[in-house]
Design a protein around this motif. Structure first.
Motif, PDB file in Angstrom:
ATOM      1  N   GLY A  30      -6.351 -16.475  20.228  1.00 38.12           N
ATOM      2  CA  GLY A  30      -6.353 -15.030  20.387  1.00 38.12           C
ATOM      3  C   GLY A  30      -5.251 -14.309  19.647  1.00 38.12           C
ATOM      4  N   GLY A  31      -4.689 -14.926  18.629  1.00 34.36           N
ATOM      5  CA  GLY A  31      -3.623 -14.277  17.876  1.00 34.36           C
ATOM      6  C   GLY A  31      -4.113 -13.045  17.138  1.00 34.36           C
ATOM      7  N   GLU A  32      -3.251 -12.050  16.986  1.00 35.69           N
ATOM      8  CA  GLU A  32      -3.642 -10.805  16.333  1.00 35.69           C
ATOM      9  C   GLU A  32      -3.774 -11.002  14.821  1.00 35.69           C
ATOM     10  N   MET A  33      -4.577 -10.155  14.198  1.00 31.54           N
ATOM     11  CA  MET A  33      -4.710 -10.191  12.749  1.00 31.54           C
ATOM     12  C   MET A  33      -3.464  -9.567  12.124  1.00 31.54           C
ATOM     13  N   LEU A  34      -2.893 -10.255  11.150  1.00 28.86           N
ATOM     14  CA  LEU A  34      -1.649  -9.837  10.514  1.00 28.86           C
ATOM     15  C   LEU A  34      -1.973  -9.299   9.122  1.00 28.86           C
ATOM     16  N   GLU A  35      -2.214  -7.989   9.047  1.00 29.67           N
ATOM     17  CA  GLU A  35      -2.703  -7.429   7.788  1.00 29.67           C
ATOM     18  C   GLU A  35      -1.650  -7.483   6.690  1.00 29.67           C
ATOM     19  N   SER A  36      -0.423  -7.130   6.988  1.00 34.16           N
ATOM     20  CA  SER A  36       0.611  -7.144   5.947  1.00 34.16           C
ATOM     21  C   SER A  36       0.849  -8.550   5.426  1.00 34.16           C
ATOM     22  N   GLU A  37       0.871  -9.529   6.341  1.00 33.07           N
ATOM     23  CA  GLU A  37       1.043 -10.925   5.929  1.00 33.07           C
ATOM     24  C   GLU A  37      -0.130 -11.391   5.063  1.00 33.07           C
ATOM     25  N   ALA A  38      -1.319 -10.897   5.368  1.00 33.52           N
ATOM     26  CA  ALA A  38      -2.493 -11.275   4.573  1.00 33.52           C
ATOM     27  C   ALA A  38      -2.348 -10.796   3.137  1.00 33.52           C
ATOM     28  N   TYR A  39      -1.833  -9.594   2.936  1.00 33.96           N
ATOM     29  CA  TYR A  39      -1.639  -9.111   1.573  1.00 33.96           C
ATOM     30  C   TYR A  39      -0.647  -9.993   0.821  1.00 33.96           C
ATOM     31  N   VAL A  40       0.415 -10.392   1.491  1.00 36.62           N
ATOM     32  CA  VAL A  40       1.409 -11.264   0.853  1.00 36.62           C
ATOM     33  C   VAL A  40       0.754 -12.577   0.426  1.00 36.62           C
ATOM     34  N   LYS A  41      -0.007 -13.189   1.322  1.00 35.11           N
ATOM     35  CA  LYS A  41      -0.632 -14.476   1.034  1.00 35.11           C
ATOM     36  C   LYS A  41      -1.669 -14.362  -0.084  1.00 35.11           C
ATOM     37  N   ASN A  42      -2.460 -13.299  -0.050  1.00 37.87           N
ATOM     38  CA  ASN A  42      -3.473 -13.131  -1.080  1.00 37.87           C
ATOM     39  C   ASN A  42      -2.855 -12.844  -2.449  1.00 37.87           C
ATOM     40  N   PHE A  43      -1.768 -12.095  -2.462  1.00 33.97           N
ATOM     41  CA  PHE A  43      -1.090 -11.860  -3.738  1.00 33.97           C
ATOM     42  C   PHE A  43      -0.459 -13.147  -4.279  1.00 33.97           C
ATOM     43  N   GLU A  44      -0.061 -14.051  -3.390  1.00 33.34           N
ATOM     44  CA  GLU A  44       0.447 -15.345  -3.849  1.00 33.34           C
ATOM     45  C   GLU A  44      -0.609 -16.077  -4.671  1.00 33.34           C
ATOM     46  N   GLN A  45      -1.861 -16.000  -4.228  1.00 35.11           N
ATOM     47  CA  GLN A  45      -2.945 -16.634  -4.974  1.00 35.11           C
ATOM     48  C   GLN A  45      -3.151 -15.960  -6.322  1.00 35.11           C
ATOM     49  N   VAL A  46      -3.143 -14.628  -6.326  1.00 40.59           N
ATOM     50  CA  VAL A  46      -3.306 -13.891  -7.581  1.00 40.59           C
ATOM     51  C   VAL A  46      -2.199 -14.247  -8.555  1.00 40.59           C
ATOM     52  N   ASP A  47      -0.954 -14.236  -8.074  1.00 42.15           N
ATOM     53  CA  ASP A  47       0.189 -14.523  -8.939  1.00 42.15           C
ATOM     54  C   ASP A  47       0.127 -15.946  -9.474  1.00 42.15           C
ATOM     55  N   PHE A  48      -0.359 -16.872  -8.647  1.00 42.02           N
ATOM     56  CA  PHE A  48      -0.421 -18.262  -9.087  1.00 42.02           C
ATOM     57  C   PHE A  48      -1.407 -18.434 -10.229  1.00 42.02           C
ATOM     58  N   ILE A  49      -2.631 -17.922 -10.056  1.00 42.26           N
ATOM     59  CA  ILE A  49      -3.622 -18.157 -11.106  1.00 42.26           C
ATOM     60  C   ILE A  49      -3.308 -17.346 -12.361  1.00 42.26           C
ATOM     61  N   GLU A  50      -2.641 -16.211 -12.211  1.00 43.45           N
ATOM     62  CA  GLU A  50      -2.185 -15.461 -13.391  1.00 43.45           C
ATOM     63  C   GLU A  50      -1.161 -16.275 -14.172  1.00 43.45           C
ATOM     64  N   ALA A  82      -5.088  -5.147 -11.327  1.00 42.21           N
ATOM     65  CA  ALA A  82      -4.946  -4.867 -12.761  1.00 42.21           C
ATOM     66  C   ALA A  82      -3.538  -4.394 -13.093  1.00 42.21           C
ATOM     67  N   ALA A  83      -2.971  -3.573 -12.216  1.00 41.25           N
ATOM     68  CA  ALA A  83      -1.611  -3.077 -12.452  1.00 41.25           C
ATOM     69  C   ALA A  83      -0.568  -4.164 -12.240  1.00 41.25           C
ATOM     70  N   ARG A  84      -0.908  -5.189 -11.478  1.00 40.85           N
ATOM     71  CA  ARG A  84       0.040  -6.253 -11.145  1.00 40.85           C
ATOM     72  C   ARG A  84       0.042  -7.370 -12.191  1.00 40.85           C
ATOM     73  N   THR A  85      -1.028  -7.494 -12.961  1.00 48.19           N
ATOM     74  CA  THR A  85      -1.206  -8.619 -13.863  1.00 48.19           C
ATOM     75  C   THR A  85      -1.254  -8.153 -15.314  1.00 48.19           C
ATOM     76  N   LYS A  86      -1.196  -9.115 -16.234  1.00 49.22           N
ATOM     77  CA  LYS A  86      -1.211  -8.802 -17.663  1.00 49.22           C
ATOM     78  C   LYS A  86      -2.326  -9.518 -18.421  1.00 49.22           C
ATOM     79  N   ASN A  87      -2.755 -10.672 -17.942  1.00 46.54           N
ATOM     80  CA  ASN A  87      -3.632 -11.513 -18.744  1.00 46.54           C
ATOM     81  C   ASN A  87      -4.990 -11.802 -18.114  1.00 46.54           C
ATOM     82  N   ILE A  88      -5.006 -12.040 -16.832  1.00 44.66           N
ATOM     83  CA  ILE A  88      -6.230 -12.491 -16.193  1.00 44.66           C
ATOM     84  C   ILE A  88      -7.270 -11.375 -16.175  1.00 44.66           C
ATOM     85  N   ARG A  89      -8.543 -11.746 -16.369  1.00 51.41           N
ATOM     86  CA  ARG A  89      -9.614 -10.774 -16.264  1.00 51.41           C
ATOM     87  C   ARG A  89      -9.991 -10.608 -14.796  1.00 51.41           C
ATOM     88  N   ILE A  90     -10.449  -9.416 -14.450  1.00 48.79           N
ATOM     89  CA  ILE A  90     -10.697  -9.055 -13.059  1.00 48.79           C
ATOM     90  C   ILE A  90     -12.139  -8.608 -12.935  1.00 48.79           C
TER      91      ILE A  90
END
Length: 376
Positions: A30-50, A82-90
């Protein structure tokens, strides 16, 4: 030597809950959804593949299904990335413009969040969507791919409605002064003054389009019109007919493309559930854990409200997937390439949103280090 392949991450901007488990996990407390933490984790994936040199990120999502996906505004999120990355296509995979034919009733297979959107949201119009796509393409300096769909399975009228939506946008992007549009579903007068216009995309004449095929009847029209297509392997909603029939569908698409005289070679993008580990024992263990959760996820999909209606589910995924060691995954990709004439794979590394984040990141590492180099 065979041509190189491109590889992208399919992502629905997955939620994060306190305790690290999802609501359909038997261990969920029953843990609450952590929206801010989710953005951090998802951006980690974006930054990694970039940083790792991947070719694409594909963003999919939908309204009101936040237990698994936090991406109701695909075009807005694409602009942020798009504003966060330079190379990867979106790419948007997919943007679903809300469309409603006169007197149309929503399919009985639709899930609660889909029905709420259908009943209550305003319809999307091609003018505003064309403006938004142009802005994303400009921000990315031509790295955007517009992937869209309208859940047209079983409805020729709905498919034609969607195609007309795209035709209006293409005309807006390519004409200096919009000359008006008269169609079956859309009718717009020409712009009244010379100064009237919409923003134009960076890519000329407009961004590449990618359309998922969700009905057998759509393969030939997609080929005839010259659209690049995405198909699903394993559990994807685009593969409810099975792999053998899907191969024949792709052949029909390729024939229609060539018969229409389009330039180039028709290819397909394959979206497929993916989980990779360095050893077979670890890959098998992680796969078993994922499949157990996926069965619960699909069995309770009405309550969860976060899967694609009509998707083939765990049984199909058990037969067709990219689960295994890097060596096994490389072999499977060669087979997909042969079966579907594909030159691009969408890795769905958090299928059913049930994969622990550390496992997702380890899969990305294995793909980067040991899978992608085999095709580059």
């Amino acid at each position: 030597m065979a041509a190189t392949m491109d590889f992208g991450l399919f992502d629905t901007w997955n939620a994060v809950y306190a305790g690290g488990t999802m609501p359909w996990d038997p261990e969920f407390e029953g843990g609450e959804m952590l929206e801010s933490e989710a953005y951090v984790k998802n951006f980690e994936q974006v930054d990694f593949i970039e940083s790792a040199g991947w070719d694409y990120i594909w963003l999919g999502g939908g309204h009101f299904s936040t237990q698994a996906s936090m991406d109701p505004q695909v075009l807005m999120l694409a602009a942020v990335i798009a504003a966060r990355t330079k190379n990867i296509r979106i790419g948007s995979s997919i943007h679903r413009p809300l469309m409603k034919l006169t007197g149309e009733e929503l399919s009985e297979r639709a899930l609660p969040h889909e029905r709420y959107a259908f009943d209550n949201l305003m319809l999307d119009d091609p003018f505003q969507t064309a403006e938004q796509v142009s802005i994303v393409d400009q921000v990315s300096q031509g790295r955007f791919i517009y992937g869209a769909g309208a859940r047209s399975r079983g409805s020729d009228d709905r498919r034609d409605y969607f195609f007309e939506f795209l035709e209006v946008m293409k005309q807006l992007w390519t004409e200096d002064h919009f000359s008006g549009f008269e169609g079956k579903y859309y009718n717009y007068p020409a712009f009244y003054e010379n100064y009237l216009s919409i923003p134009k995309p960076y890519q000329k004449p407009y961004p590449e389009m990618l359309l998922p095929v969700d009905s057998q009847e759509s393969f030939v029209p997609m080929g005839t019109m010259g659209y690049k297509i995405a198909i699903g392997a394993g559990s994807s909603t685009h593969n409810i007919r099975g792999t053998a029939i899907l191969r024949e569908d792709v052949k029909s698409y390729r024939k229609a493309w060539k018969d229409a005289g389009h330039a180039g070679e028709p290819t397909t993008v394959v979206r497929i559930p993916t989980l990779v580990a360095d050893t077979k024992a670890e890959a098998d263990r992680r796969t078993e854990d994922l499949m157990n959760l996926a069965r619960i996820y699909y069995a309770g999909r009405v309550a969860i409200g976060s899967t694609d209606a009509g998707s083939a589910g765990p049984d199909a995924t058990k037969e067709v997937n990219l689960f295994g060691t890097p060596e096994e995954v490389v072999e499977k990709i060669h087979m997909l390439r042969e079966a579907f004439n594909t030159d691009e794979i969408m890795f769905e590394c958090n299928w059913t949103s049930s994969v622990p984040r550390e496992v997702v990141m380890d899969t990305l590492r294995c793909i980067t280090d040991k899978v992608i180099p085999a095709f580059k």
